[in-house]
Design a protein around this motif. Sequence first.
Motif, PDB file in Angstrom:
ATOM      1  N   ALA A 262      -7.174  -2.383   9.099  1.00 25.70           N
ATOM      2  CA  ALA A 262      -7.544  -2.998  10.378  1.00 25.70           C
ATOM      3  C   ALA A 262      -9.059  -3.136  10.497  1.00 25.70           C
ATOM      4  O   ALA A 262      -9.568  -4.179  10.932  1.00 25.70           O
ATOM      5  CB  ALA A 262      -6.986  -2.181  11.536  1.00 25.70           C
ATOM      6  N   GLU A 263      -9.798  -2.102  10.115  1.00 25.27           N
ATOM      7  CA  GLU A 263     -11.257  -2.150  10.179  1.00 25.27           C
ATOM      8  C   GLU A 263     -11.802  -3.195   9.214  1.00 25.27           C
ATOM      9  O   GLU A 263     -12.792  -3.865   9.505  1.00 25.27           O
ATOM     10  CB  GLU A 263     -11.849  -0.775   9.866  1.00 25.27           C
ATOM     11  N   GLN A 264     -11.159  -3.339   8.060  1.00 23.00           N
ATOM     12  CA  GLN A 264     -11.602  -4.330   7.096  1.00 23.00           C
ATOM     13  C   GLN A 264     -11.486  -5.747   7.664  1.00 23.00           C
ATOM     14  O   GLN A 264     -12.378  -6.584   7.501  1.00 23.00           O
ATOM     15  CB  GLN A 264     -10.783  -4.238   5.804  1.00 23.00           C
ATOM     16  N   LYS A 265     -10.402  -5.999   8.359  1.00 22.35           N
ATOM     17  CA  LYS A 265     -10.224  -7.324   8.961  1.00 22.35           C
ATOM     18  C   LYS A 265     -11.297  -7.581  10.033  1.00 22.35           C
ATOM     19  O   LYS A 265     -11.821  -8.697  10.135  1.00 22.35           O
ATOM     20  CB  LYS A 265      -8.825  -7.447   9.566  1.00 22.35           C
ATOM     21  N   GLU A 266     -11.624  -6.550  10.794  1.00 19.79           N
ATOM     22  CA  GLU A 266     -12.653  -6.683  11.826  1.00 19.79           C
ATOM     23  C   GLU A 266     -14.004  -7.050  11.209  1.00 19.79           C
ATOM     24  O   GLU A 266     -14.737  -7.889  11.742  1.00 19.79           O
ATOM     25  CB  GLU A 266     -12.788  -5.381  12.611  1.00 19.79           C
ATOM     26  N   VAL A 267     -14.332  -6.415  10.092  1.00 22.76           N
ATOM     27  CA  VAL A 267     -15.598  -6.715   9.407  1.00 22.76           C
ATOM     28  C   VAL A 267     -15.630  -8.174   8.959  1.00 22.76           C
ATOM     29  O   VAL A 267     -16.621  -8.886   9.157  1.00 22.76           O
ATOM     30  CB  VAL A 267     -15.808  -5.781   8.193  1.00 22.76           C
ATOM     31  N   LEU A 268     -14.544  -8.630   8.368  1.00 20.03           N
ATOM     32  CA  LEU A 268     -14.480 -10.018   7.895  1.00 20.03           C
ATOM     33  C   LEU A 268     -14.645 -11.012   9.039  1.00 20.03           C
ATOM     34  O   LEU A 268     -15.379 -12.004   8.918  1.00 20.03           O
ATOM     35  CB  LEU A 268     -13.145 -10.264   7.196  1.00 20.03           C
TER      36      LEU A 268
ATOM     37  N   ILE B 261      -8.710 -16.141   5.769  1.00 15.91           N
ATOM     38  CA  ILE B 261      -8.623 -15.018   4.834  1.00 15.91           C
ATOM     39  C   ILE B 261      -7.781 -13.889   5.426  1.00 15.91           C
ATOM     40  O   ILE B 261      -6.911 -13.319   4.761  1.00 15.91           O
ATOM     41  CB  ILE B 261     -10.038 -14.506   4.459  1.00 15.91           C
ATOM     42  N   VAL B 262      -8.047 -13.565   6.691  1.00 16.29           N
ATOM     43  CA  VAL B 262      -7.308 -12.494   7.369  1.00 16.29           C
ATOM     44  C   VAL B 262      -5.824 -12.856   7.493  1.00 16.29           C
ATOM     45  O   VAL B 262      -4.943 -12.005   7.295  1.00 16.29           O
ATOM     46  CB  VAL B 262      -7.931 -12.198   8.757  1.00 16.29           C
ATOM     47  N   LYS B 263      -5.544 -14.098   7.796  1.00 18.31           N
ATOM     48  CA  LYS B 263      -4.149 -14.562   7.903  1.00 18.31           C
ATOM     49  C   LYS B 263      -3.430 -14.393   6.560  1.00 18.31           C
ATOM     50  O   LYS B 263      -2.289 -13.929   6.497  1.00 18.31           O
ATOM     51  CB  LYS B 263      -4.129 -16.032   8.331  1.00 18.31           C
ATOM     52  N   ASN B 264      -4.113 -14.755   5.475  1.00 17.86           N
ATOM     53  CA  ASN B 264      -3.544 -14.599   4.136  1.00 17.86           C
ATOM     54  C   ASN B 264      -3.267 -13.134   3.825  1.00 17.86           C
ATOM     55  O   ASN B 264      -2.217 -12.782   3.275  1.00 17.86           O
ATOM     56  CB  ASN B 264      -4.495 -15.186   3.093  1.00 17.86           C
TER      57      ASN B 264
ATOM     58  N   GLU C  94      -0.175 -11.993   5.811  1.00 18.70           N
ATOM     59  CA  GLU C  94       1.056 -12.555   5.248  1.00 18.70           C
ATOM     60  C   GLU C  94       1.470 -11.802   3.989  1.00 18.70           C
ATOM     61  O   GLU C  94       2.651 -11.490   3.783  1.00 18.70           O
ATOM     62  CB  GLU C  94       0.861 -14.043   4.935  1.00 18.70           C
ATOM     63  N   ARG C  95       0.494 -11.489   3.154  1.00 14.01           N
ATOM     64  CA  ARG C  95       0.786 -10.751   1.916  1.00 14.01           C
ATOM     65  C   ARG C  95       1.228  -9.324   2.209  1.00 14.01           C
ATOM     66  O   ARG C  95       2.141  -8.801   1.570  1.00 14.01           O
ATOM     67  CB  ARG C  95      -0.436 -10.790   1.002  1.00 14.01           C
ATOM     68  N   LEU C  96       0.584  -8.696   3.212  1.00 14.48           N
ATOM     69  CA  LEU C  96       0.996  -7.346   3.599  1.00 14.48           C
ATOM     70  C   LEU C  96       2.433  -7.364   4.119  1.00 14.48           C
ATOM     71  O   LEU C  96       3.240  -6.497   3.765  1.00 14.48           O
ATOM     72  CB  LEU C  96       0.061  -6.787   4.675  1.00 14.48           C
ATOM     73  N   GLY C  97       2.749  -8.339   4.945  1.00 12.84           N
ATOM     74  CA  GLY C  97       4.100  -8.456   5.474  1.00 12.84           C
ATOM     75  C   GLY C  97       5.131  -8.596   4.367  1.00 12.84           C
ATOM     76  O   GLY C  97       6.212  -7.981   4.422  1.00 12.84           O
ATOM     77  N   ALA C  98       4.795  -9.388   3.349  1.00 13.62           N
ATOM     78  CA  ALA C  98       5.712  -9.591   2.220  1.00 13.62           C
ATOM     79  C   ALA C  98       5.939  -8.288   1.453  1.00 13.62           C
ATOM     80  O   ALA C  98       7.064  -7.965   1.067  1.00 13.62           O
ATOM     81  CB  ALA C  98       5.156 -10.664   1.288  1.00 13.62           C
ATOM     82  N   VAL C  99       4.864  -7.527   1.255  1.00  8.84           N
ATOM     83  CA  VAL C  99       4.967  -6.227   0.564  1.00  8.84           C
ATOM     84  C   VAL C  99       5.863  -5.282   1.352  1.00  8.84           C
ATOM     85  O   VAL C  99       6.775  -4.643   0.804  1.00  8.84           O
ATOM     86  CB  VAL C  99       3.564  -5.595   0.381  1.00  8.84           C
ATOM     87  N   GLN C 100       5.610  -5.177   2.631  1.00  5.82           N
ATOM     88  CA  GLN C 100       6.368  -4.236   3.459  1.00  5.82           C
ATOM     89  C   GLN C 100       7.840  -4.617   3.568  1.00  5.82           C
ATOM     90  O   GLN C 100       8.704  -3.738   3.648  1.00  5.82           O
ATOM     91  CB  GLN C 100       5.709  -4.124   4.833  1.00  5.82           C
TER      92      GLN C 100
ATOM     93  N   ILE D  94      -8.276   0.322  -5.870  1.00  9.40           N
ATOM     94  CA  ILE D  94      -7.996   1.516  -5.068  1.00  9.40           C
ATOM     95  C   ILE D  94      -8.882   1.620  -3.828  1.00  9.40           C
ATOM     96  O   ILE D  94      -8.430   2.035  -2.764  1.00  9.40           O
ATOM     97  CB  ILE D  94      -8.168   2.791  -5.933  1.00  9.40           C
ATOM     98  N   SER D  95     -10.140   1.234  -3.969  1.00  9.25           N
ATOM     99  CA  SER D  95     -11.044   1.447  -2.823  1.00  9.25           C
ATOM    100  C   SER D  95     -11.958   0.263  -2.531  1.00  9.25           C
ATOM    101  O   SER D  95     -13.158   0.439  -2.344  1.00  9.25           O
ATOM    102  CB  SER D  95     -11.893   2.699  -3.075  1.00  9.25           C
ATOM    103  N   PRO D  96     -11.432  -0.955  -2.493  1.00  6.20           N
ATOM    104  CA  PRO D  96     -12.302  -2.082  -2.141  1.00  6.20           C
ATOM    105  C   PRO D  96     -12.565  -2.128  -0.638  1.00  6.20           C
ATOM    106  O   PRO D  96     -11.668  -1.884   0.162  1.00  6.20           O
ATOM    107  CB  PRO D  96     -11.473  -3.304  -2.576  1.00  6.20           C
ATOM    108  N   SER D  97     -13.808  -2.401  -0.247  1.00  9.61           N
ATOM    109  CA  SER D  97     -14.127  -2.573   1.173  1.00  9.61           C
ATOM    110  C   SER D  97     -14.388  -4.060   1.406  1.00  9.61           C
ATOM    111  O   SER D  97     -15.477  -4.466   1.805  1.00  9.61           O
ATOM    112  CB  SER D  97     -15.351  -1.735   1.546  1.00  9.61           C
ATOM    113  N   SER D  98     -13.379  -4.839   1.122  1.00  7.22           N
ATOM    114  CA  SER D  98     -13.466  -6.292   1.288  1.00  7.22           C
ATOM    115  C   SER D  98     -12.051  -6.824   1.445  1.00  7.22           C
ATOM    116  O   SER D  98     -11.086  -6.054   1.496  1.00  7.22           O
ATOM    117  CB  SER D  98     -14.142  -6.933   0.072  1.00  7.22           C
ATOM    118  N   GLN D  99     -11.911  -8.142   1.485  1.00  5.30           N
ATOM    119  CA  GLN D  99     -10.586  -8.761   1.605  1.00  5.30           C
ATOM    120  C   GLN D  99      -9.684  -8.426   0.418  1.00  5.30           C
ATOM    121  O   GLN D  99      -8.458  -8.555   0.518  1.00  5.30           O
ATOM    122  CB  GLN D  99     -10.702 -10.287   1.751  1.00  5.30           C
ATOM    123  N   TYR D 100     -10.281  -7.947  -0.666  1.00  8.44           N
ATOM    124  CA  TYR D 100      -9.487  -7.600  -1.848  1.00  8.44           C
ATOM    125  C   TYR D 100      -8.692  -6.312  -1.658  1.00  8.44           C
ATOM    126  O   TYR D 100      -7.941  -5.913  -2.543  1.00  8.44           O
ATOM    127  CB  TYR D 100     -10.396  -7.501  -3.077  1.00  8.44           C
TER     128      TYR D 100
END
Length: 288
Positions: free
Chosen positions: A119-125, A141-144, A147-153, A263-269
Motif C-alpha cells: 500500500a505504501e509503495q502505491k502511495e509513493v508511485l 502502473i498502480v492499476k496493473n 490486477e496482478r495481485l488480484g490474479a495471484v490471490q 524480495i525487497s524492491p521499493s518500486s512498482q516491481y
Amino acid sequence: MKKILLFFLSLILTVSILGKNVKYERVASINLSSDEMLTALLPENRIVGLSGKINEDKDMSNISDIAKKYPKIEKNLETLLDLNPDLVVGADWIDSNIIQSIKDAGIEVFIYKTPKSYAEQKEVLLSLGKVLDEEDKSQEIVKNMDERLGAVQEKIKALSLKDKPKIMLYTPYETTSDEKTSFNDIVNLIGGINPVVGSGVNSFEKISKEKVIELDPDVIIVPVWTSEINNEEFFKYLLDDPSFQDIKAIKNKQVYGIPYKKISPSSQYMIGGIEEMARRVYHLEDLK
C-alpha cells in the motif's frame, strides 16, 4: 514531540513541491528504487542521470539493461551538478548532508518515505506521478499492480489450503526479516505467516541457529546476490547441517533462492516479487 514536528515539516516540504504546476524536464535519481520508478514514469529524454552501477546488477536491479543508457551519479555531487537537473528524486535513507548539498546548489529535491508495504509503495508511485506531471502513467502502473495481485490471490484461494504456510527469510548473513519490512507484507499478501513476527528477533540482527529451529518454517527464502554473496556455501550449510534436518522447510525441500530484486524492491516491481514468492511457495508455475 520532535518526531511529530519533523513529520509535519516533511509533509509541508512535500506539499510545497506537489503544489507547483511544473513539469520537470531534467530529472535525476540518487538511489536504485528511484531509478526503477523514474524509468517507468518518464520518457528517456526527461531523465539526466541515475544512481550508480548497482542498477546494472542483475540480482539487485529490475532495470539492469535499461540503466545502461544513463549516466551514473554514484553520490558524487560534482557529477550530479554537471548533469544540471531541475529535480532530484531520492529515498529518505539518503544521507541528509548529501540532500542539503543538493538543495544548497539550488536544485529541488523530492524525498519519499521508503515503503514498507504494498500500500505504501502505491502511495509513493502516485505521489511521484503528481510531482512529475505523470499522474495518468502512475495510475496505470498502480492499476496493473492491483490486477496482478488480484490474479495471484485468486490462484492461491483456489488451492483451498487448510493452513497458512510459515514463510521465513534467511540470509547468508544469518539475518532475517521482521514485521517492519516489505518482505513481511509480501508474505501476508500471498496468504502466509512470517514466523519471525513476535519472536523477539529484529531485522538485520543475527538470528541464532536455535531460534531458526524453534520457528520451524515451512518455507525458507534465501536472497541471492551473486556478485557479493557465496550463496552455494550458505545453501550447503543450510541443507547439510544435522541440526537443521527436522525443520519442515529443509525436510520437505522447500528452500528457495530468489534474487534480492524480487524480495525487497521499493518500486512498482514489488508486484513481481509477490508473483515470484507465490510461484515458489505454492508451485504456481503459470505465474510470471
